[in-house]
Design an enzyme around this catalytic site. Structure first.
Site, short mmCIF file in Angstrom:
data_model
loop_
_atom_site.label_atom_id
_atom_site.label_comp_id
_atom_site.label_asym_id
_atom_site.label_seq_id
_atom_site.Cartn_x
_atom_site.Cartn_y
_atom_site.Cartn_z
N CYS A 15 0.82 -1.22 0.00
CA CYS A 15 0.00 0.00 0.00
C CYS A 15 0.85 1.26 0.00
CB CYS A 15 -0.95 -0.02 1.19
SG CYS A 15 -0.18 -0.38 2.78
N TYR A 16 1.80 1.37 0.93
CA TYR A 16 2.70 2.52 0.91
C TYR A 16 3.45 2.63 -0.41
CZ TYR A 16 2.27 3.38 6.03
OH TYR A 16 1.83 3.68 7.29
#
Length: 342
Positions: A149-150
């Site tokens: 996600c990051y």
């Protein structure tokens, strides 16, 4: 129809994957596994899926995954790599939402994830599933490493600048905030309501395991090494990632035009008008990444704001997007979802 198996359907990314696949016109869900909840109807655990997913959880041994066209692993790190060889040899394509195949340097992966890699020989053939960067390679992938996600929010924010070679690559900064669902569904003190609500903090400043993944992606774009400072933060929201990215321009360029031209044909990247400030709620429950680019006071510092839903474009939605590419379908199938507001 694509025969689909889902390994690990009880976590947040697992149920998000089921939500998306349940409305996908070409998806035929044939097995959803859970060791601890085998026999339970999926809709009993997740009432939101009632009437859309009529399967029961089964053990991995009873799932007959080798009969699937593709298997998604929505499992903790270290699970997919143990079953990958058997599935690939059976002609099954694999999409791993965990980190087992993301980092090409196996030694580096083992250092950051604290375990021995069970299938190091398969890492080299795995394709990193960032469609905006690797679309052509994704088409033929047997093993798809779904980005974290990051890393998704950061790479999509930096991509136009790094590809164009218009910033100082030795000093990139990613200041990123995430909702608590990014930590998963397991019970941990720091994500308890009384700990996370009305609170805001940085963590893993010395080094987060997504750092080598982000750096690897940026270096592939640049064709050289990059210097990256990445600081994640935990915010008191359920879902959403907001990345504030900083770089110093090495040449004068119209950054708004650069971003608009790079992403003009990307379905799921929305470049906002100049001066905009994207919000996490503007992408909630959708596969969109919304970005805005700024040059404060007309200086040589460029600031990029990038927002995604960590469970969709940062996980399950991107995995479905990659599946669509792998099976030569319209990339938006099952993903034409408006964000939820409020």
């Amino acid at each position: 129809m694509i025969k689909i198996g889902v390994v690990g359907g009880t976590g947040y990314t697992g149920v998000e994957l089921l939500r998306l696949l349940a409305r996908h016109p070409e998806a035929n869900l044939v097995a959803i596994t859970s060791r601890g909840d085998a026999g339970m109807p999926v809709c009993d655990m997740f009432p939101s899926l009632r009437g859309r997913v009529d399967l029961r959880f089964v053990t991995p041994q009873d799932a007959a995954l080798d009969r699937c066209d593709v298997v998604f692993f929505a499992t903790p790190n270290g699970i997919a790599m143990q079953q990958a060889r058997e599935l690939v040899d059976a002609g099954v394509r694999l999409i791993d939402l965990a980190a087992d195949f993301r980092i090409r340097d196996v030694g580096e992966w083992e250092k950051w994830y604290g375990m021995k890699h069970a299938s190091p020989e398969l890492v080299a053939e795995a394709v990193y599933g960032l469609p905006e960067r690797n679309r052509e390679r994704i088409r033929s992938a047997r093993i798809l490493a779904n980005p974290g996600c990051y890393p998704t929010a950061v790479q999509l924010g930096f991509l136009p600048l790094v590809e164009a070679g218009v910033v100082d690559l030795s000093h990139l900064i990613a200041d990123v905030k995430s909702g608590v669902s990014g930590a998963g569904r397991k019970a941990e003190v720091h994500t308890l309501f009384a700990e996370a609500a009305d609170n805001f903090k940085a963590y893993a400043v010395a080094g987060h395991r997504h750092l080598p993944e982000i750096r690897q992606g940026l270096e592939a774009m640049a064709g050289q090494g990059v210097g990256l400072t990445f600081v994640p933060h935990l915010t008191p929201i359920i879902r959403g990632i907001h990345a504030t990215l900083y770089a110093r321009l090495s040449t004068d360029v119209n950054v708004q035009k650069l971003f608009e031209e790079r992403y003009q044909n990307e379905l799921f990247v929305d470049v906002l008008p100049a001066g905009s400030h994207p919000e996490t709620r503007s992408v909630r429950a959708s596969n969109l990444c919304r970005v805005a680019v700024h040059r404060p006071q007309g200086s040589d510092v460029v600031v990029v704001l990038s927002v995604i839903d960590n469970l969709v474009k940062g996980a399950a939605g991107q995995a479905v997007q990659c599946m669509n590419i792998m099976f030569e379908l319209d990339e938006s199938l099952g993903l034409d979802i408006l964000p939820v507001s409020p």
